[in-house]
Structure formats: structure tokens, C-alpha cells
Design a protein around this motif. Structure first.
Motif, short mmCIF file in Angstrom:
data_model
loop_
_atom_site.label_atom_id
_atom_site.label_comp_id
_atom_site.label_asym_id
_atom_site.label_seq_id
_atom_site.Cartn_x
_atom_site.Cartn_y
_atom_site.Cartn_z
N THR A 28 0.84 -1.20 0.00
CA THR A 28 0.00 0.00 0.00
C THR A 28 0.87 1.25 0.00
OG1 THR A 28 -1.63 -1.20 1.29
CG2 THR A 28 -1.86 1.18 1.25
N VAL A 29 1.92 1.24 0.82
CA VAL A 29 2.80 2.40 0.93
C VAL A 29 3.64 2.56 -0.34
CG1 VAL A 29 4.67 3.44 2.29
CG2 VAL A 29 2.81 2.24 3.45
N GLN A 30 4.00 1.44 -0.98
CA GLN A 30 4.74 1.53 -2.25
C GLN A 30 3.87 2.21 -3.31
OE1 GLN A 30 5.73 -2.65 -2.55
NE2 GLN A 30 7.87 -2.27 -1.98
N GLY A 31 2.60 1.85 -3.35
CA GLY A 31 1.68 2.51 -4.29
C GLY A 31 1.57 3.99 -4.00
N LEU A 32 1.52 4.31 -2.70
CA LEU A 32 1.46 5.71 -2.27
C LEU A 32 2.71 6.46 -2.76
CD1 LEU A 32 -0.34 7.56 -0.47
CD2 LEU A 32 1.01 6.80 1.50
N GLY A 33 3.88 5.81 -2.66
CA GLY A 33 5.13 6.43 -3.10
C GLY A 33 5.15 6.68 -4.60
N ARG A 34 4.64 5.71 -5.37
CA ARG A 34 4.61 5.89 -6.83
C ARG A 34 3.66 7.03 -7.19
NH1 ARG A 34 5.13 0.16 -6.70
NH2 ARG A 34 2.88 -0.11 -6.62
N ARG A 35 2.53 7.12 -6.50
CA ARG A 35 1.60 8.23 -6.80
C ARG A 35 2.25 9.57 -6.44
NH1 ARG A 35 -2.01 4.67 -4.67
NH2 ARG A 35 -2.39 5.75 -2.71
N THR A 78 10.06 7.82 9.11
CA THR A 78 11.26 7.48 8.34
C THR A 78 11.06 6.19 7.56
OG1 THR A 78 12.63 8.61 9.98
CG2 THR A 78 13.76 7.09 8.50
N LEU A 79 10.40 5.22 8.20
CA LEU A 79 10.13 3.94 7.53
C LEU A 79 9.17 4.14 6.35
CD1 LEU A 79 10.33 0.82 7.47
CD2 LEU A 79 8.36 0.78 9.02
N LEU A 80 8.08 4.89 6.59
CA LEU A 80 7.12 5.15 5.52
C LEU A 80 7.78 5.90 4.37
CD1 LEU A 80 3.92 6.25 7.50
CD2 LEU A 80 4.26 4.10 6.28
N ALA A 81 8.53 6.96 4.71
CA ALA A 81 9.17 7.79 3.67
C ALA A 81 10.18 6.98 2.87
CB ALA A 81 9.81 9.02 4.31
N ALA A 82 10.98 6.14 3.55
CA ALA A 82 12.00 5.34 2.85
C ALA A 82 11.32 4.37 1.89
CB ALA A 82 12.86 4.59 3.85
N MET A 84 8.36 4.75 0.50
CA MET A 84 7.78 5.54 -0.59
C MET A 84 8.85 5.96 -1.59
SD MET A 84 5.00 7.80 1.60
CE MET A 84 4.39 8.79 0.24
N LYS A 85 10.00 6.44 -1.07
CA LYS A 85 11.07 6.91 -1.97
C LYS A 85 11.62 5.76 -2.81
CE LYS A 85 13.09 9.30 1.49
NZ LYS A 85 14.09 10.09 2.23
#
Ligand code: HEM
Length: 92
Positions: A28-35, A78-82, A84-85
Motif C-alpha cells: 500500500t505504501v509503495q503505491g502511495l510512493g509511486r503516486r 522514516t520507515l514510511l518515507a523510505a 515511498m522513496k
């Protein structure tokens, strides 16, 4: 206000539960990062938002924003941001 409160609590509940089930949270967070890459968000923007988030939490929570609470928020962000990036780089 009641409806907004319900939505907020549902979101917080999902986030807290998600932390205990990272295998499900990560895609889910990877999708958020791509968006976010599509929104024009760059890596360094995550640091700007981190600073704003920590400042806002400190203002809102006051004495309840203990060093332990602050460290937990920074670790989570930091975990979410990493995640996503990394996902936005893979998409590029
Ligand atoms: C851990 C960090 C972040 C999280 C969890 C997060 C979460 C979200 C969520 C859930 C949305 C709703 C849209 C969607 O699901 O795609 C969103 C939208 C958005 N975010 Fe973030 N975000 C983060 C970091 C950032 C950063 C660093 C920026 C740039 C300064 C940013 C800019 C935006 C923008 C421009 C939108 C679209 C707003 C709109 O078009 O209505 N976000 N974000």
C-alpha cells in the motif's frame, strides 16, 4: 464533526494496525510512493514534511510529546518515507 472524527479514528486505527502487519502495509505504501512521484514530490521534500510534522505534533501534544513519543513518530515516518522513496525510484 462527528463524521470527521469517525474518519480520523478509522485512519489512525488502520495505520496502527498496519504497523503490526508490515507485509500488508508495504505494498500500500509503495503505491502511495509511486503516486507521490506523479504529484512531483522529490526525495528532499520528505525531509521538509518530516520537520513540519514533528513541529506540528510538538505544538499539538505539548507535554505529551515526550522524547519517546517523538522518537516513535520519527521512526515510523522514516520507515514510511523510505518505502515511498524506494518505490518511486523503481517506478522511474
Ligand atoms: C510518509 C509521508 C507521506 C504520507 C504517508 C503521505 C500520504 C498521502 C496520502 C494518503 C495522500 C492522498 C492521495 C493518495 O493516496 O495518493 C497524499 C496526497 C498528496 N501528498 Fe502526501 N504523503 C506523504 C508525504 C508527502 C510529501 C513529502 C509531499 C511533498 C511535499 C506530499 C505531497 C502530496 C501531494 C501534492 C498530494 C496530492 C494532493 C491532492 O492532489 O489533493 N506528500 N499524501
Amino acid at each position: 464533526m462527528t463524521e470527521q472524527g469517525r474518519k480520523l479514528m478509522t485512519m489512525i486505527d488502520a495505520a496502527v494496525n498496519g504497523l503490526s502487519h508490515l507485509d500488508r502495509l508495504v505494498p500500500t505504501v509503495q503505491g502511495l510512493g509511486r503516486r507521490h512521484a506523479g504529484y512531483g514530490v522529490r526525495d528532499e521534500d520528505y525531509d521538509t514534511v518530516a520537520a513540519a510534522l514533528v513541529w506540528t505534533l510538538g505544538q499539538g501534544l505539548g507535554d505529551a510529546f515526550t522524547p519517546e513519543v517523538k522518537a516513535a513518530w520519527i521512526k515510523t515516518y522514516t520507515l514510511l518515507a523510505a518505502t515511498m522513496k524506494d518505490a518511486s525510484r523503481l517506478a522511474a
